[in-house]
Write an enzyme that holds these catalytic residues in place. Structure first.
Site, mmCIF file in Angstrom:
data_model
loop_
_atom_site.group_PDB
_atom_site.id
_atom_site.type_symbol
_atom_site.label_atom_id
_atom_site.label_comp_id
_atom_site.label_asym_id
_atom_site.label_seq_id
_atom_site.Cartn_x
_atom_site.Cartn_y
_atom_site.Cartn_z
ATOM 1 N N LYS A 102 -0.079 3.645 -2.689
ATOM 2 C CA LYS A 102 -1.097 4.691 -2.585
ATOM 3 C C LYS A 102 -0.495 6.081 -2.406
ATOM 4 O O LYS A 102 -1.194 7.082 -2.606
ATOM 5 C CB LYS A 102 -2.057 4.385 -1.427
ATOM 6 C CG LYS A 102 -2.895 3.130 -1.650
ATOM 7 C CD LYS A 102 -3.927 2.961 -0.541
ATOM 8 C CE LYS A 102 -4.760 1.704 -0.742
ATOM 9 N NZ LYS A 102 -4.073 0.477 -0.353
ATOM 10 N N SER A 119 0.789 -1.230 0.000
ATOM 11 C CA SER A 119 0.000 0.000 0.000
ATOM 12 C C SER A 119 0.823 1.284 0.000
ATOM 13 O O SER A 119 0.251 2.369 -0.043
ATOM 14 C CB SER A 119 -0.967 0.016 1.190
ATOM 15 O OG SER A 119 -2.064 -0.824 0.935
ATOM 16 N N SER A 123 -6.191 3.202 4.270
ATOM 17 C CA SER A 123 -5.552 2.452 3.181
ATOM 18 C C SER A 123 -6.601 1.671 2.393
ATOM 19 O O SER A 123 -6.375 0.514 2.010
ATOM 20 C CB SER A 123 -4.468 1.512 3.723
ATOM 21 O OG SER A 123 -3.578 1.142 2.693
#
Length: 438
Positions: free
Chosen positions: A59, A56, A117
């Site tokens: 992101k 993640s 997230s």
């Protein structure tokens, strides 16, 4: 019965040692880097250019391009509502719980992607900017190349495991620095312990670090089975800021503990890079629908790092400039002036318990033109921190600093607390000291 007990004990011991061994090997395989935010220089690195799944941390790029779309191109507005696709609503956890056909604001998608997230929110942002996640992933990769992230390729907006989706600790540090520098008005979001989306309280996945480390204000956690536990973090103390990235930790506790160690190493070594080197603005406007990756590269960003090589193998090896063949981190510049940070020193003196007790740290002290000069300072250095250095392994190692050959004292086999405390004391005597770990 006795035979069965013996067999059980042997099996248990084999499992135990196999478990310990695998954990040790995995820990030694971590990718880590700490940079000085004011100039982008690596203060410490280990396996930092090894390609790995970023999970993640992906992101961060999704959010960077979203901020860019809001602030620079006007393509999106924070209160604009976008329709949620079936693909976005079907992303696996972590999720906000978006429903296909419904709409959601860009503001809420940003909040949930940054703190929770949320994978569904990340995909929704990608589709709002590029029309499809596939096109957005191509846009992400082109943007990464323009930023100087040479070992990064994105295949999706959320970071779930996918073939060909990879990055490195060094590249993620470049991205984190960009995020902080280019969008300071949005960056504060990453330091919040929680936020609200549609009336629901959302807790920051990075709460452990924010709670346990003074000055921490972001940035992003990540986890998949393939990637392990990842973390990009930043902290500010006084006028200084460091950014750290760790990829491949065994658990959330390990990544937090290691990050605390790395950030402390970063703050402890910052005087080796006293200069500032601000990031140049970048223009991504022509990259959104471009098929080429070299568009608008007017200057290499970040600027090339100086040639700072370090080796303990042999004096004859000093002339080689290929740093990738060297196990030790790069050596650092000698500070032009010395002004010890008493706040950090005091913090080191009073916070031993949070550090690992593994003796996997070492320090490098001073710069000498001859071995005899280096040898003459060994006693002086040990006496400056005798409780931490009296049992350390002491070596005189060849180094290159600012293109000059010389020697440094190396004290090995220290815990993180011992290494940090030793360097803090040594610097009070105006002797250069560098902390690192294996």
């Amino acid at each position: 019965m006795v035979f069965k007990r013996i067999h059980f004990i042997i099996a248990a011991l084999l499992f135990f040692f196999t478990f310990i061994s695998s954990n040790y090997l995995r820990a030694s395989d971590l990718s880590m880097v700490v940079i000085d935010a004011k100039n982008g220089q690596e203060v410490f690195s280990k396996n930092s250019v090894k390609r790995r799944p970023p999970a993640s941390l992906t992101k961060m790029m999704t959010l960077y391009l979203t901020f860019y779309a809001v602030e620079n191109t006007g393509k999106l507005k924070l209160d604009q509502r976008v329709r949620i696709s079936k693909k976005a609503s079907g992303e696996p956890p972590s999720r906000l719980g978006l429903k296909a056909g419904n709409t959601e604001t860009i503001r809420n998608l940003i909040r949930s992607a940054a703190l929770k997230s949320a994978n569904d929110s990340a995909t929704a942002l990608a589709e709002a900017i590029s029309g499809s996640e596939l096109k957005f992933a191509e846009y992400m990769t082109r943007s990464a190349k323009l930023m100087g992230m040479e070992n990064t390729r994105f295949k999706n907006a959320h970071g779930l495991t996918e073939k060909g989706h990879y990055s490195t600790a060094s590249d993620m540090a470049i991205l984190a620095r960009r995020l902080y520098t280019d969008f300071p008005d949005y960056y504060h979001l990453f330091g919040k312990n929680f936020t609200y989306v549609r009336g629901l309280k959302i807790k920051n996945t990075n709460w452990k670090l924010l709670k346990s480390y003074r000055g921490a204000d972001g940035i992003k956690t990540g986890y998949t089975n393939a990637a392990g536990f990842n973390l990009a973090a930043s902290a500010e103390r006084g006028s200084e800021r460091v950014i750290g990235v760790i990829l491949g930790a065994e658990g959330s506790g390990e990544r937090t503990k290691r990050m605390i160690e790395m950030l402390n190493i970063g703050f402890s070594n910052l005087e080796n890079y006293p200069y500032k080197d601000p990031l140049s603005p970048i223009n991504l406007n022509n990259l959104l629908n471009s098929g080429s990756q070299g568009v608008l590269v007017a200057a290499h960003i970040p600027p090339p790092r100086p040639n700072l090589n370090f080796s303990i193998d042999s004096v004859g090896f000093l002339g080689i400039s290929n740093v990738s063949k060297i196990d030790r981190p790069q050596i650092f510049l000698i500070p032009k002036s010395f002004s010890p940070d008493t706040e950090i020193t005091n913090k080191i003196e009073s916070s031993f318990k949070v550090y690992s007790q593994k003796r996997d740290h070492f320090i490098q002290v001073g710069f000498y033109y001859t071995k005899s000069n280096a040898k003459g300072d060994i006693t002086k250095v040990i006496l400056s921190s005798i409780d931490t250095l009296k049992e350390a392994q002491t070596n005189i190692v060849p180094v290159i600093r600012q293109k000059e050959k010389g020697y440094s004292l190396e004290f090995d086999g220290l815990t993180s607390a011992q290494a940090l405390k030793s360097c803090a004391r040594i610097r009070v005597n105006k002797i250069n000291c560098i902390v690192s770990f294996r």
